[in-house]
Structures are given as C-alpha cells and as structure tokens.
Design an enzyme around this catalytic site. Structure first.
Site, mmCIF file in Angstrom:
data_model
loop_
_atom_site.group_PDB
_atom_site.id
_atom_site.type_symbol
_atom_site.label_atom_id
_atom_site.label_comp_id
_atom_site.label_asym_id
_atom_site.label_seq_id
_atom_site.Cartn_x
_atom_site.Cartn_y
_atom_site.Cartn_z
ATOM 1 N N GLY A 244 53.283 20.249 -9.873
ATOM 2 C CA GLY A 244 52.888 20.866 -8.618
ATOM 3 C C GLY A 244 53.815 20.422 -7.506
ATOM 4 O O GLY A 244 54.571 19.442 -7.659
ATOM 5 N N GLN B 117 55.908 18.362 1.183
ATOM 6 C CA GLN B 117 56.743 17.475 0.357
ATOM 7 C C GLN B 117 58.221 17.838 0.454
ATOM 8 O O GLN B 117 59.078 17.049 0.065
ATOM 9 C CB GLN B 117 56.293 17.517 -1.109
ATOM 10 C CG GLN B 117 54.908 16.939 -1.327
ATOM 11 C CD GLN B 117 54.507 16.973 -2.783
ATOM 12 O OE1 GLN B 117 54.037 17.987 -3.273
ATOM 13 N NE2 GLN B 117 54.710 15.883 -3.491
ATOM 14 N N CYS C 286 52.578 11.255 -8.032
ATOM 15 C CA CYS C 286 52.979 12.121 -6.916
ATOM 16 C C CYS C 286 54.497 12.098 -6.818
ATOM 17 O O CYS C 286 55.099 11.024 -6.831
ATOM 18 C CB CYS C 286 52.347 11.628 -5.608
ATOM 19 S SG CYS C 286 52.744 12.663 -4.186
ATOM 20 N N LEU C 287 55.089 13.282 -6.697
ATOM 21 C CA LEU C 287 56.557 13.349 -6.592
ATOM 22 C C LEU C 287 57.048 12.667 -5.318
ATOM 23 O O LEU C 287 58.210 12.295 -5.231
ATOM 24 C CB LEU C 287 57.012 14.807 -6.626
ATOM 25 C CG LEU C 287 56.693 15.572 -7.922
ATOM 26 C CD1 LEU C 287 57.148 17.025 -7.825
ATOM 27 C CD2 LEU C 287 57.342 14.886 -9.126
ATOM 28 N N HIS D 15 44.947 18.049 -5.775
ATOM 29 C CA HIS D 15 46.022 17.180 -5.276
ATOM 30 C C HIS D 15 46.938 17.970 -4.316
ATOM 31 O O HIS D 15 47.291 17.478 -3.241
ATOM 32 C CB HIS D 15 46.809 16.656 -6.487
ATOM 33 C CG HIS D 15 47.967 15.773 -6.188
ATOM 34 N ND1 HIS D 15 48.002 14.446 -6.547
ATOM 35 C CD2 HIS D 15 49.157 16.007 -5.591
ATOM 36 C CE1 HIS D 15 49.151 13.910 -6.170
ATOM 37 N NE2 HIS D 15 49.880 14.850 -5.591
ATOM 38 N N GLU D 16 47.274 19.220 -4.702
ATOM 39 C CA GLU D 16 48.177 20.023 -3.861
ATOM 40 C C GLU D 16 47.478 20.452 -2.570
ATOM 41 O O GLU D 16 48.095 20.433 -1.496
ATOM 42 C CB GLU D 16 48.687 21.251 -4.625
ATOM 43 C CG GLU D 16 49.463 20.941 -5.894
ATOM 44 C CD GLU D 16 50.530 19.879 -5.720
ATOM 45 O OE1 GLU D 16 51.133 19.782 -4.645
ATOM 46 O OE2 GLU D 16 50.749 19.111 -6.676
ATOM 47 N N HIS E 276 47.641 17.725 -0.130
ATOM 48 C CA HIS E 276 48.943 17.626 0.552
ATOM 49 C C HIS E 276 48.989 18.526 1.791
ATOM 50 O O HIS E 276 49.623 18.186 2.797
ATOM 51 C CB HIS E 276 50.074 18.056 -0.386
ATOM 52 C CG HIS E 276 50.638 16.952 -1.237
ATOM 53 N ND1 HIS E 276 51.184 15.795 -0.703
ATOM 54 C CD2 HIS E 276 50.781 16.835 -2.580
ATOM 55 C CE1 HIS E 276 51.633 15.017 -1.691
ATOM 56 N NE2 HIS E 276 51.387 15.615 -2.840
HETATM 57 O O1 K1U Z 1 52.241 17.147 -5.759
HETATM 58 C C1 K1U Z 1 52.864 16.359 -6.460
HETATM 59 O O2 K1U Z 1 53.271 15.301 -6.023
HETATM 60 C C2 K1U Z 1 53.106 16.725 -7.910
HETATM 61 C C3 K1U Z 1 52.275 15.885 -8.870
HETATM 62 C C4 K1U Z 1 51.018 16.653 -9.220
HETATM 63 C C5 K1U Z 1 49.935 15.939 -9.962
HETATM 64 C C6 K1U Z 1 50.153 15.122 -11.042
HETATM 65 C C7 K1U Z 1 49.124 14.494 -11.695
HETATM 66 C C8 K1U Z 1 47.845 14.703 -11.285
HETATM 67 C C9 K1U Z 1 47.601 15.497 -10.210
HETATM 68 C C10 K1U Z 1 48.645 16.125 -9.550
HETATM 69 C C11 K1U Z 1 53.117 15.630 -10.104
HETATM 70 O O3 K1U Z 1 53.588 16.534 -10.717
HETATM 71 S S1 K1U Z 1 53.382 13.997 -10.560
HETATM 72 C C12 K1U Z 1 54.321 14.065 -12.067
HETATM 73 C C13 K1U Z 1 53.612 14.573 -13.275
HETATM 74 O O4 K1U Z 1 54.088 15.523 -13.852
HETATM 75 C C14 K1U Z 1 52.362 13.994 -13.806
HETATM 76 C C15 K1U Z 1 51.932 12.713 -13.494
HETATM 77 C C16 K1U Z 1 50.743 12.192 -14.004
HETATM 78 C C17 K1U Z 1 49.968 12.956 -14.839
HETATM 79 C C18 K1U Z 1 50.393 14.228 -15.170
HETATM 80 C C19 K1U Z 1 51.579 14.744 -14.677
HETATM 81 ZN ZN ZN Z 2 51.729 14.669 -4.600
#
Ligand code: K1U
Ligand code: ZN
Length: 184
Positions: free
Chosen positions: A46, A51, A88-89, A130-131, A134
C-alpha cells in the site's frame, strides 16, 4: 516509469490531514500510476499520498493481486478486532503488532471517478485501515505500547541519519527482458 521519493518518520507531511480530491484530472491519474510504481519498487502492499509528499486523499493498495485506487476513501462499517504485525514504508525496518477492526467496508472512488465499496478482512482489511490512517496523519506506531514505542523511537533516532531530508530513495524495479541480473 517514475519512482517517487518516500517521506520517512519526522517529515511533517506524514502528520498532516489530507484534503478531498475535487476533480480527477489527467495529472492526478498520472500521479496515481507513479504511486503504484513506487509501491511496487519499494515492495509494499500500500501507499498513501502523504508518504510521497502530497496532501490529497489518495491511496493505492495491492494485496495479493487485489488492487485498489482509493480516492476520498472512508470507512463506512467495521466489526470485530484483530491483532497482527504491521510495517510501514515510511518507517523502514520497524514492525509492531497493532489491534484494528477485523473487517471493514470502505467506500471510495476509483481513477475514473466511479464510487465503489470494498469489504475486507485479514491483510487487505488491515492494509486499507493503515492507508486510511495515513490520510489523517496517523501512523501505526501511534498504536504501540508506550514501552515499544519508546524503543522504536530511540532506534529510529540512531537510524534517521540514513535518510537526509527525511527522504527514502527507492530504486526502480529491474524487471523485463531489457535488464539482466546486477544491471542498473
Ligand atoms: O503504507 C505503507 O506504509 C505500506 C505498508 C502497508 C501495510 C503493511 C502491513 C500491514 C498493514 C499495512 C507496507 O506495505 S509495509 C511492507 C510490507 O509489504 C508488509 C509488511 C508487513 C506485513 C505485510 C507486508
Ligand atoms: Zn505506512
């Protein structure tokens, strides 16, 4: 393909509320394409506009092929609770367990301006929440316990120098027939 710089923890853009999109222009559609490219290059599931330093209510999601453009999204229903790990990225290499609704229904517009609803649980439901957070200046670390948050923040204080100007540069994906292993 244009890969956008990702803002990291400490950038004020991540803590601001966003404004609704009034008109879906070609520029906005191009930006949404860049958001998808950036999310894939960063290997995320996401990405929300703040971001990448923009202030509109826009997010993109791709969880196991379930791909959504979310313009002016809102949660219109939720139920239950579930706890699972998030990342989170904008806070690289930090993970923590977050309790959220186990199932949500989100109403949003796509890039054609069509209103749709998606009901989701598991990772997609979590990612949508989560998005949307943000878009309201909220980060997953805000949900952590005081102790865990303190440890995350002291770790981040040591690592934030890796991101001058609170910017994380992501390399473009090396895919397709024109690239070979190790080629830039
Ligand atoms: O918005 C962001 O920072 C993207 C985030 C989204 C997210 C990941 C995990 C749970 C909820 C929301 C990411 O993509 S973090 C990287 C990722 O791919 C990931 C990390 C942990 C679990 C699953 C995926
Ligand atoms: Zn995030």
């Amino acid at each position: 393909m244009k890969i956008l710089d990702i803002r990291v923890l400490g950038d004020p853009a991540l803590r601001k509320d966003t404004t609704p999109v009034a008109e879906i222009t070609d520029e906005l559609r191009a930006f949404i394409g860049e958001m998808f490219d950036t999310m894939y290059a960063a290997e995320g599931i996401g990405l929300a506009a703040p971001q990448v330093g923009r202030s509109e209510q826009i997010a993109v999601v791709d969880v196991e092929g379930a791909k959504y453009t979310l313009i002016n999204p809102e949660i219109i229903a939720d139920e239950g609770t579930a706890r699972a790990e998030e990342g989170c990225l904008s806070i690289p290499d930090v993970y923590g367990d977050v309790t959220r609704a186990s199932r949500v229904t989100v109403r949003a517009m796509n890039e054609l301006g069509e209103t749709y609803e998606v009901t989701a649980d598991e990772l997609l439901g979590r990612c949508l929440q989560h998005e949307l957070d943000h878009l309201h200046g909220k980060l997953f670390i805000d949900y952590l316990s005081v102790l865990k948050r303190r440890s995350v923040m002291s770790d981040w204080e040591r690592r934030k120098g890796d991101y001058p100007g609170f910017i994380r540069r992501v390399a473009a994906e090396k895919k397709g027939p024109h690239h070979s292993e190790g080629e830039l």
